[in-house]
Design a protein around this motif. Sequence first.
Motif, PDB file in Angstrom:
ATOM      1  N   ASP A 301     -31.109 -22.634  53.021  1.00  9.46           N
ATOM      2  CA  ASP A 301     -30.456 -21.252  53.091  1.00  9.46           C
ATOM      3  C   ASP A 301     -29.333 -21.156  52.170  1.00  9.46           C
ATOM      4  N   TYR A 302     -28.571 -22.190  52.507  1.00  6.63           N
ATOM      5  CA  TYR A 302     -27.035 -22.213  51.747  1.00  6.63           C
ATOM      6  C   TYR A 302     -27.409 -22.720  50.444  1.00  6.63           C
ATOM      7  N   LEU A 303     -28.165 -23.357  49.916  1.00 13.12           N
ATOM      8  CA  LEU A 303     -28.352 -23.672  48.509  1.00 13.12           C
ATOM      9  C   LEU A 303     -29.045 -22.456  47.868  1.00 13.12           C
ATOM     10  N   ASP A 304     -29.925 -21.853  48.305  1.00 10.93           N
ATOM     11  CA  ASP A 304     -30.617 -20.372  47.708  1.00 10.93           C
ATOM     12  C   ASP A 304     -29.628 -19.293  47.524  1.00 10.93           C
ATOM     13  N   ASN A 305     -28.546 -19.491  48.188  1.00  9.55           N
ATOM     14  CA  ASN A 305     -27.474 -18.442  47.947  1.00  9.55           C
ATOM     15  C   ASN A 305     -26.364 -18.887  46.979  1.00  9.55           C
ATOM     16  N   SER A 306     -26.305 -20.022  46.366  1.00 10.37           N
ATOM     17  CA  SER A 306     -25.693 -20.735  45.618  1.00 10.37           C
ATOM     18  C   SER A 306     -25.836 -20.340  44.193  1.00 10.37           C
ATOM     19  N   GLY A 307     -24.954 -20.691  43.287  1.00 14.70           N
ATOM     20  CA  GLY A 307     -25.184 -20.269  41.872  1.00 14.70           C
ATOM     21  C   GLY A 307     -26.105 -21.683  41.342  1.00 14.70           C
ATOM     22  N   LYS A 308     -26.714 -21.073  40.145  1.00 11.25           N
ATOM     23  CA  LYS A 308     -27.909 -22.036  39.337  1.00 11.25           C
ATOM     24  C   LYS A 308     -27.291 -23.546  39.151  1.00 11.25           C
ATOM     25  N   ASP A 309     -25.796 -23.595  38.822  1.00  8.75           N
ATOM     26  CA  ASP A 309     -25.200 -24.805  38.383  1.00  8.75           C
ATOM     27  C   ASP A 309     -24.390 -25.341  39.407  1.00  8.75           C
ATOM     28  N   GLU A 310     -24.490 -24.883  40.875  1.00  9.09           N
ATOM     29  CA  GLU A 310     -23.829 -25.448  41.905  1.00  9.09           C
ATOM     30  C   GLU A 310     -24.704 -26.408  42.759  1.00  9.09           C
ATOM     31  N   TYR A 311     -24.042 -27.476  43.405  1.00  6.07           N
ATOM     32  CA  TYR A 311     -24.482 -28.469  44.043  1.00  6.07           C
ATOM     33  C   TYR A 311     -25.941 -28.772  43.640  1.00  6.07           C
ATOM     34  N   VAL A 312     -26.019 -29.375  42.370  1.00  7.55           N
ATOM     35  CA  VAL A 312     -27.133 -29.704  41.548  1.00  7.55           C
ATOM     36  C   VAL A 312     -27.653 -30.927  42.357  1.00  7.55           C
ATOM     37  N   LYS A 313     -26.856 -31.881  42.800  1.00  5.62           N
ATOM     38  CA  LYS A 313     -27.283 -33.065  43.644  1.00  5.62           C
ATOM     39  C   LYS A 313     -27.993 -32.713  44.794  1.00  5.62           C
ATOM     40  N   TYR A 314     -27.487 -31.787  45.450  1.00  7.70           N
ATOM     41  CA  TYR A 314     -28.102 -31.565  46.720  1.00  7.70           C
ATOM     42  C   TYR A 314     -29.477 -30.698  46.599  1.00  7.70           C
ATOM     43  N   LYS A 315     -29.571 -30.053  45.395  1.00  5.29           N
ATOM     44  CA  LYS A 315     -30.634 -29.515  45.159  1.00  5.29           C
ATOM     45  C   LYS A 315     -31.885 -30.297  44.708  1.00  5.29           C
ATOM     46  N   HIS A 316     -31.538 -31.382  44.249  1.00  7.19           N
ATOM     47  CA  HIS A 316     -32.549 -32.585  43.907  1.00  7.19           C
ATOM     48  C   HIS A 316     -32.784 -33.065  45.199  1.00  7.19           C
ATOM     49  N   LEU A 317     -31.986 -33.316  46.194  1.00  2.00           N
ATOM     50  CA  LEU A 317     -31.973 -33.988  47.355  1.00  2.00           C
ATOM     51  C   LEU A 317     -33.310 -33.163  48.181  1.00  2.00           C
ATOM     52  N   LEU A 318     -32.968 -31.968  48.148  1.00  2.11           N
ATOM     53  CA  LEU A 318     -33.834 -31.048  48.676  1.00  2.11           C
ATOM     54  C   LEU A 318     -35.361 -30.819  48.239  1.00  2.11           C
ATOM     55  N   PHE A 319     -35.513 -31.083  47.018  1.00  2.00           N
ATOM     56  CA  PHE A 319     -36.700 -31.300  46.362  1.00  2.00           C
ATOM     57  C   PHE A 319     -37.439 -32.367  46.941  1.00  2.00           C
ATOM     58  N   LEU A 320     -36.751 -33.635  47.112  1.00  2.00           N
ATOM     59  CA  LEU A 320     -37.165 -34.883  47.407  1.00  2.00           C
ATOM     60  C   LEU A 320     -37.570 -34.662  49.072  1.00  2.00           C
ATOM     61  N   LYS A 321     -36.910 -33.880  49.603  1.00  6.76           N
ATOM     62  CA  LYS A 321     -37.155 -33.622  51.130  1.00  6.76           C
ATOM     63  C   LYS A 321     -38.684 -32.862  51.088  1.00  6.76           C
ATOM     64  N   ASP A 322     -38.611 -31.862  50.467  1.00  9.08           N
ATOM     65  CA  ASP A 322     -39.774 -30.751  50.223  1.00  9.08           C
ATOM     66  C   ASP A 322     -41.005 -31.696  49.607  1.00  9.08           C
ATOM     67  N   SER A 323     -40.826 -32.728  48.903  1.00  5.87           N
ATOM     68  CA  SER A 323     -41.901 -33.615  48.315  1.00  5.87           C
ATOM     69  C   SER A 323     -42.561 -34.459  49.402  1.00  5.87           C
ATOM     70  N   GLY A 324     -41.864 -34.468  50.682  1.00  6.57           N
ATOM     71  CA  GLY A 324     -42.323 -35.383  51.732  1.00  6.57           C
ATOM     72  C   GLY A 324     -41.270 -37.040  51.820  1.00  6.57           C
ATOM     73  N   LYS A 325     -40.368 -36.936  50.970  1.00  7.24           N
ATOM     74  CA  LYS A 325     -39.596 -38.108  50.674  1.00  7.24           C
ATOM     75  C   LYS A 325     -38.679 -38.204  51.869  1.00  7.24           C
ATOM     76  N   ASN A 326     -38.343 -39.209  52.494  1.00  7.05           N
ATOM     77  CA  ASN A 326     -37.637 -39.500  53.875  1.00  7.05           C
ATOM     78  C   ASN A 326     -36.413 -40.444  53.244  1.00  7.05           C
ATOM     79  N   PHE A 327     -35.250 -39.981  53.466  1.00  2.58           N
ATOM     80  CA  PHE A 327     -34.131 -40.903  53.109  1.00  2.58           C
ATOM     81  C   PHE A 327     -33.017 -40.704  53.891  1.00  2.58           C
ATOM     82  N   ASP A 328     -31.836 -41.404  53.799  1.00  3.07           N
ATOM     83  CA  ASP A 328     -30.637 -41.348  54.439  1.00  3.07           C
ATOM     84  C   ASP A 328     -29.659 -40.696  53.724  1.00  3.07           C
ATOM     85  N   ILE A 329     -28.907 -39.572  53.855  1.00  2.00           N
ATOM     86  CA  ILE A 329     -28.172 -38.975  52.824  1.00  2.00           C
ATOM     87  C   ILE A 329     -26.967 -39.807  52.510  1.00  2.00           C
ATOM     88  N   ASN A 330     -26.849 -40.791  53.461  1.00  3.09           N
ATOM     89  CA  ASN A 330     -25.464 -41.723  53.026  1.00  3.09           C
ATOM     90  C   ASN A 330     -25.696 -42.580  51.914  1.00  3.09           C
TER      91      ASN A 330
END
Length: 333
Positions: A301-330
């Motif tokens: 929800d937070y990323l959807d309300n952000s600008g296109k060029d904002e939080y690019v790293k986290y958007k990639h991480l969200l894509f991995l989550k949506d693809s079924g990938k499990n990982f530790d954010i750290n």
Amino acid sequence: MGFKKYLVFGLVLIVVVGLYVYSLIDGYYTLHALDIPIKLPVAVWVILPAVLLYLATVIHLMFYGTLGFFRFRKIKKDAIRFLENQKRALLGKKIENNDYKSEIFKLPGKVLPLLNIDPKRYSDYRVFDDDVADIMEAKQKVYAGEVVDLSRYDLLPDNALVVKNYENMLKNDKSYCATILKKCSDDKLCKKASIAMAEFSPISELEKYDVKITKEILDKLIDRIGSDGFELPNEKIFDIVSELGYGRDDMVELSKKLKDKLSPDERVRFANELVSKYPEIAGEAYLYTMFDLQLIDKARDYLDNSGKDEYVKYKHLLFLKDSGKNFDINMFI
């Protein structure tokens, strides 16, 4: 021969010679000087050169004796002054009245303020003066880590020996931090005392002594959250990070430090309040918390309300989550 003996025996010798000559010749002799007749007993004429020499010698001895007296007096005064300045130098105090009159003390007097005598090298050496020896002993103990009563020396708060002694106090007992902060004038010592106080005192105590909160002190306070009933309200943390001028990376590091100190619900509440108060710099800290707690929908929800060029790293991480990938954010943050 002493001056007094010379006076006595010289006068006795002249009198004896005069009497002896008088016993042999009791007549008179007349000497004409500038047509002026001078008639004196022969015995007087005989001892006259000796009398003149005697008087000249007495005058000579008195003149140079007086010079020697004033020279010795000058040296004695300089010796007393040098001894006092030596004590001040050992204590790290400012050398005053360093103008020596006698040549013998001028060079040592000028060099004295430059000396940095290490008591460790002379631990078994006793000087002739008890006061100096006591200072050397006290200095040795302080630099060996012991606490010494230095009140008798009337040292300034920023004196190196006083600062080191306070450091020893702080090392042996952290509760001395309050005593130190009352009259602290050395920045390094103040910082050490402030950090020590942050390890066991409540926030109100730090405010009482006007302790300037640094990142290091904030870390100490965070480490104490939950131990011995210590609490650090969110608002207080927000005030501190504002004063410290935290940036994006600092906010993320703050969220990481709070990870093991707050419950999941408390972390969510803190992240919400943080991003609400600092929307421009706390977004990444908010996303880190949501990913770490596996609250992916909130992150989405937070990323959807952000600008296109904002939080690019986290958007990639969200894509991995949506693809079924499990990982530790750290692993990535």
